[in-house]
Design an enzyme around this catalytic site. Structure first.
Site, PDB file in Angstrom:
ATOM      1  N   LYS A 262       0.825  -1.207   0.000  1.00  0.00           N
ATOM      2  CA  LYS A 262       0.000   0.000   0.000  1.00  0.00           C
ATOM      3  C   LYS A 262       0.860   1.258   0.000  1.00  0.00           C
ATOM      4  CE  LYS A 262      -3.800  -2.323   2.402  1.00  0.00           C
ATOM      5  NZ  LYS A 262      -3.157  -3.630   2.477  1.00  0.00           N
TER       6      LYS A 262
ATOM      7  N   HIS B 224     -14.579  -5.939   7.944  1.00  0.00           N
ATOM      8  CA  HIS B 224     -13.836  -5.428   6.791  1.00  0.00           C
ATOM      9  C   HIS B 224     -14.083  -6.245   5.530  1.00  0.00           C
ATOM     10  CE1 HIS B 224     -11.750  -2.711   9.524  1.00  0.00           C
ATOM     11  NE2 HIS B 224     -11.489  -3.744  10.296  1.00  0.00           N
TER      12      HIS B 224
ATOM     13  N   ARG C 221      -6.868  -7.910  -9.478  1.00  0.00           N
ATOM     14  CA  ARG C 221      -7.598  -9.151  -9.769  1.00  0.00           C
ATOM     15  C   ARG C 221      -9.060  -8.803 -10.035  1.00  0.00           C
ATOM     16  NH1 ARG C 221     -10.590  -9.359  -5.165  1.00  0.00           N
ATOM     17  NH2 ARG C 221      -9.579  -8.741  -3.220  1.00  0.00           N
TER      18      ARG C 221
ATOM     19  N   GLU D  20      -1.935   6.906   8.196  1.00  0.00           N
ATOM     20  CA  GLU D  20      -2.711   7.761   7.316  1.00  0.00           C
ATOM     21  C   GLU D  20      -3.881   8.353   8.096  1.00  0.00           C
ATOM     22  OE1 GLU D  20      -4.048   5.290   4.153  1.00  0.00           O
ATOM     23  OE2 GLU D  20      -5.622   4.325   5.312  1.00  0.00           O
TER      24      GLU D  20
END
Length: 624
Positions: A116, A218, A274, A183
Site C-alpha cells: 500500500k 472489513h 484481480r 494515514e
C-alpha cells in the site's frame, strides 16, 4: 488462442469462470482438495486434478502443485479467480515460466500494488510523517495484506507508540512483513471503488463506480453500481486516479482501485490486481462479461477505443452461511435447497445436497438484481431474497432483506459503520406465528390422512417446535370428514408440502419442507422437538458448547479447572472457515470443567467448558 484453461480456485468464482469458458468453447480444468472432491466446480469442469498432500485450507495456496497440474492436464492458460493466489506475483511468474498464459496483470504490476505504501508513492500520495495532535485521529495500517490485520485506530497521541508496535507485530505474524504506515482516519466514510480494464495496446477502460460500504469484519456484504449520489467532479477525480494507477504500473486486465469517500473528498486505499467478488454488478450495468474480456485481453486482442455505456442500476448481496446475531459465527451442514425467483442472477458454487464445511469461506452465493433505477433494483433484490428457498445451515438472508429495506440504505446515506449502528435491530427475531401450526398440519398429513380422528371428545394433537430460540406448541384436531381444524384459523388445505390457512378472512399459503427434524415453513426455520426429551442430552447450567465445527487453536494462558472467571473473559479460541472465534465466559463464576485442548477438533454442540455462575456456587456452598 486459449484452447484449455485451468482455474486455480474453487467455489463460486471457479464455477463462474468455467461457465464463461464453456460459452467460449474453451475446455476447462479444475483443481480440488480432498474436501472438494465432489464440489460443484470439480463436477462441471471437463477435467479435474487432485492436489495431494496438503490440508484443505492450504491446497489452493500451493502454486507449485497447481502449475504442475496445469501442465499435466494440457492446459495452456491459468485464471486465478479472486483470493488465494490471485495477487501473488510469484505464482504469476511460475505460470509464465511454465510457458502458460497468465490471465491477469503482469507480475511487476502485482508487486507494485501489493504494498500500500508503494502504491501511494506511485500516485504521489505521501503517508503521514511525524504525527501531531492536529492529525488525529489516524489509522496505523499494515503495508501488506488486508482483512483488518495489522490495523489500529489512534485517537490519542500517547497511544501511538503502542499502536505502531502492536500493528507491526500483527502484520509480521499475518503477512511475514512488519512494515506499517500512518494515514488519516476517516470516520464512517463510504467505500467506493472504480472498475478498470486495460489491454496490451495502451487502452484503459473505466467501467464506472461501485459502492461497497455495507461491510462486516472489513468484508463486503452488499455492493451496488454505480455508487449513488457522488458529485460529478468527485466521480471524475476517482476515474482519473484509477487510470493513473493503471498506467503507472503498465496494468493489463481487470483491476479495481478502492477509495474511502467522506463528503466530497476521496482517500485512495489500494488497488486490487484481480477480479473482485462484486464484479457482477458492473457486468449488469455495462452489459459485459468481464471474464470473457479478461480472456480476450490475455490472448492479445485490443479493446474498443470507447468503453460501453452504463445502463440502469445493479445491486448484489452476498449470502453467507453465518449467524449475524452470534458475532457472525459461520455455520456448517447440508445445503438441502438453494433457489431464487426468476429475474435475479445467482452465482454460486453449490447445488442442492452439497455440504458446507469448515474449511473455506462461508459465502454460499451472490444474488444480483438489475433494473432501470436504484430503487427498483433494491426492491427487486429484497423481494427475491425474501422469497428465496434457503434450506440448510443458518444464513444472513434475513439480515440482507432488512438491510436493503432499511431507510438509511434506501436513501443512500449508508457508510462503513452501518452494521455497528444497526446490527441489533436488524437481527431481532421476527418468526411467523403461524409457522408452527403449518408445520404440524403438514406433518400430520405426511403420517396419516385419517388415523387421528376419534369418535369421542379428546384433547387436541400437539407438536412442539423450536423457533428463533424459543419453544412453541401447535395444537390441532382431526375432523370426522378427514379434515383438520385448529382454534382461531380455518384450515383450507393441508398436505405434506403445502398448507393454506385463513385468518380473519385472509388466506395465506405456507410451503413446507422437512429434512429430518428440521422444518422450513416459507422462510421460517423450525426444529421439531421430541415428545419425550432425552435427559442424557441435557447439559448443566453454564455449559459452553461449540457454536460450529472447528479446531481449538488456543486456550487462555493459565486457565485451569477451579479458576475464577469474570463475565466476558476469553477462555479459548476456535478456528473455522479461515476465521478465529473467541469463546468467552457468559457470566462471572468458577470454571468447573475444561474439555477442550489446543489442536482438538470439535463438532457443533460439543461441550467445551463449564462456568458455574457465582450465585449458584454460593448456593451450593450454603447447602453443604
Amino acid at each position: 488462442m486459449i484452447s484449455s484453461l485451468l482455474v486455480a480456485n474453487r467455489g463460486e468464482i471457479a464455477c463462474r469462470i468455467l461457465r464463461t469458458c464453456r460459452a467460449a468453447g474453451i475446455r476447462t480444468v479444475a483443481v480440488h482438495s480432498d474436501a472438494d472432491e465432489n464440489a460443484l466446480h470439480a463436477r462441471v469442469a471437463d477435467a479435474t486434478v487432485r492436489l495431494p498432500g496438503v490440508s484443505p485450507a492450504e491446497t489452493y495456496l500451493r502454486g507449485d502443485l497447481i502449475v504442475r497440474a496445469a501442465v499435466a492436464a494440457g492446459a495452456d492458460a491459468v485464471h486465478p479467480g479472486y483470493g488465494f493466489l490471485s495477487e501473488n506475483a510469484g505464482f504469476a511468474r511460475a505460470v509464465l515460466d511454465a510457458g502458460l498464459v497468465w490471465v491477469g496483470p503482469p507480475p511487476e504490476a502485482i508487486e507494485a500494488m501489493a504494498s500500500k505504501t508503494r502504491a501511494k508513492e506511485l500516485l504521489g500520495i505521501a503517508p503521514l510523517g511525524e504525527v501531531t495532535e492536529a492529525d488525529l485521529p489516524v489509522l496505523v495500517k499494515a503495508a501488506a495484506g488486508g482483512g483488518g490485520r495489522g490495523m489500529r485506530v489512534v485517537r490519542r497521541l500517547d497511544d501511538l507508540p503502542a499502536a505502531l508496535a502492536g500493528a507491526r507485530s500483527e502484520a509480521a505474524s499475518a503477512f511475514g512483513d512488519g512494515e506499517v504506515f500512518v494515514e488519516p482516519y476517516v470516520q464512517d466514510g463510504r467505500h467506493v471503488e472504480v472498475q478498470i480494464l486495460a489491454d496490451t495496446h495502451g487502452t484503459v477502460w473505466v467501467l464506472g463506480t461501485r459502492d461497497c460500504s455495507l461491510q462486516r469484519r472489513h468484508q463486503k456484504v452488499i455492493e451496488e453500481a454505480p455508487a449513488p449520489g457522488l458529485p460529478p467532479r468527485l466521480t471524475e477525480e476517482l476515474y482519473d486516479t484509477a487510470v493513473r494507477a493503471a498506467r503507472a504500473v503498465g496494468y493489463v486486465g481487470a483491476g479495481t482501485v478502492e477509495f474511502l469517500v467522506a463528503g466530497d473528498r476521496a482517500h485512495f486505499l489500494e488497488m486490487n490486481t484481480r477480479l473482485q467478488v462484486e464484479h457482477p454488478v458492473t457486468e449488469a450495468v455495462f452489459g459485459v462479461d468481464l471474464v470473457a474480456l479478461q480472456l480476450r485481453i490475455a490472448e492479445g486482442h485490443a479493446l474498443d477505443e470507447e468503453a460501453p455505456r452504463a445502463r440502469g442500476h445493479a445491486v448484489e448481496a452476498r449470502l453467507y452461511a453465518e449467524d449475524p446475531a452470534r458475532d457472525w459465527a459461520p455455520q456448517t451442514g447440508t445445503l438441502h435447497r438453494l433457489s431464487v425467483p426468476e429475474g435475479v442472477r445467482l452465482d454460486t458454487g453449490y447445488t442442492d445436497g452439497d455440504e458446507i464445511t469448515v474449511h473455506y469461506d462461508p459465502m454460499l452465493a451472490k444474488a444480483v438484481a438489475h433494473a432501470p433505477t436504484r430503487a427498483e433494483a433494491v426492491r427487486r433484490l429484497a423481494d427475491a431474497l425474501e422469497r428465496a428457498a434457503v434450506h440448510g445451515p443458518a444464513t444472513n438472508r434475513d439480515l440482507l432483506v432488512r438491510s436493503l429495506r432499511h431507510e438509511e440504505f434506501g436513501t443512500a446515506r449508508m457508510d462503513t459503520g452501518f452494521y455497528e449502528r444497526h446490527l441489533k435491530d436488524l437481527t431481532e427475531p421476527a418468526p411467523d406465528p403461524y409457522a408452527p401450526l403449518a408445520a404440524a398440519l403438514a406433518d400430520s398429513r405426511s403420517r396419516s390422512r385419517f388415523g387421528g380422528w376419534r369418535n369421542v371428545p379428546s384433547q387436541p394433537h400437539t407438536k412442539r417446535y423450536l423457533m428463533a430460540g424459543e419453544e412453541h406448541e401447535a395444537a390441532y384436531h382431526h375432523t370426522r370428514g378427514g379434515g383438520l381444524a385448529a382454534d382461531g384459523v380455518d384450515v383450507v388445505h393441508a398436505d405434506p408440502g403445502l398448507v393454506v390457512l385463513e385468518v380473519a378472512g385472509v388466506r395465506r399459503r405456507f410451503e413446507v419442507a422437512r429434512y429430518g427434524d428440521r422444518v422450513y415453513v416459507n422462510t421460517t426455520a423450525l426444529t421439531a422437538l421430541p415428545r419425550f426429551p432425552d435427559p442424557a442430552a441435557q447439559h448443566v447450567p453454564g455449559s459452553l458448547l461449540a457454536p460450529m465445527p472447528g479446531t481449538v487453536v488456543r486456550v487462555a494462558e493459565g486457565l485451569s479447572v477451579g479458576a475464577a472467571v469474570r463475565a466476558g473473559q476469553p477462555l479459548l479460541w476456535l478456528e473455522a472457515m479461515k476465521m478465529q472465534h473467541q469463546i468467552s465466559a457468559p457470566a462471572p463464576g468458577t470454571l468447573t470443567a475444561l474439555d477442550a485442548a489446543p489442536g482438538q477438533q470439535v463438532q457443533v454442540g460439543a461441550l467445551l467448558a463449564v462456568v458455574q455462575p457465582t450465585q449458584d456456587a454460593g448456593n451450593r456452598a450454603t447447602d453443604h
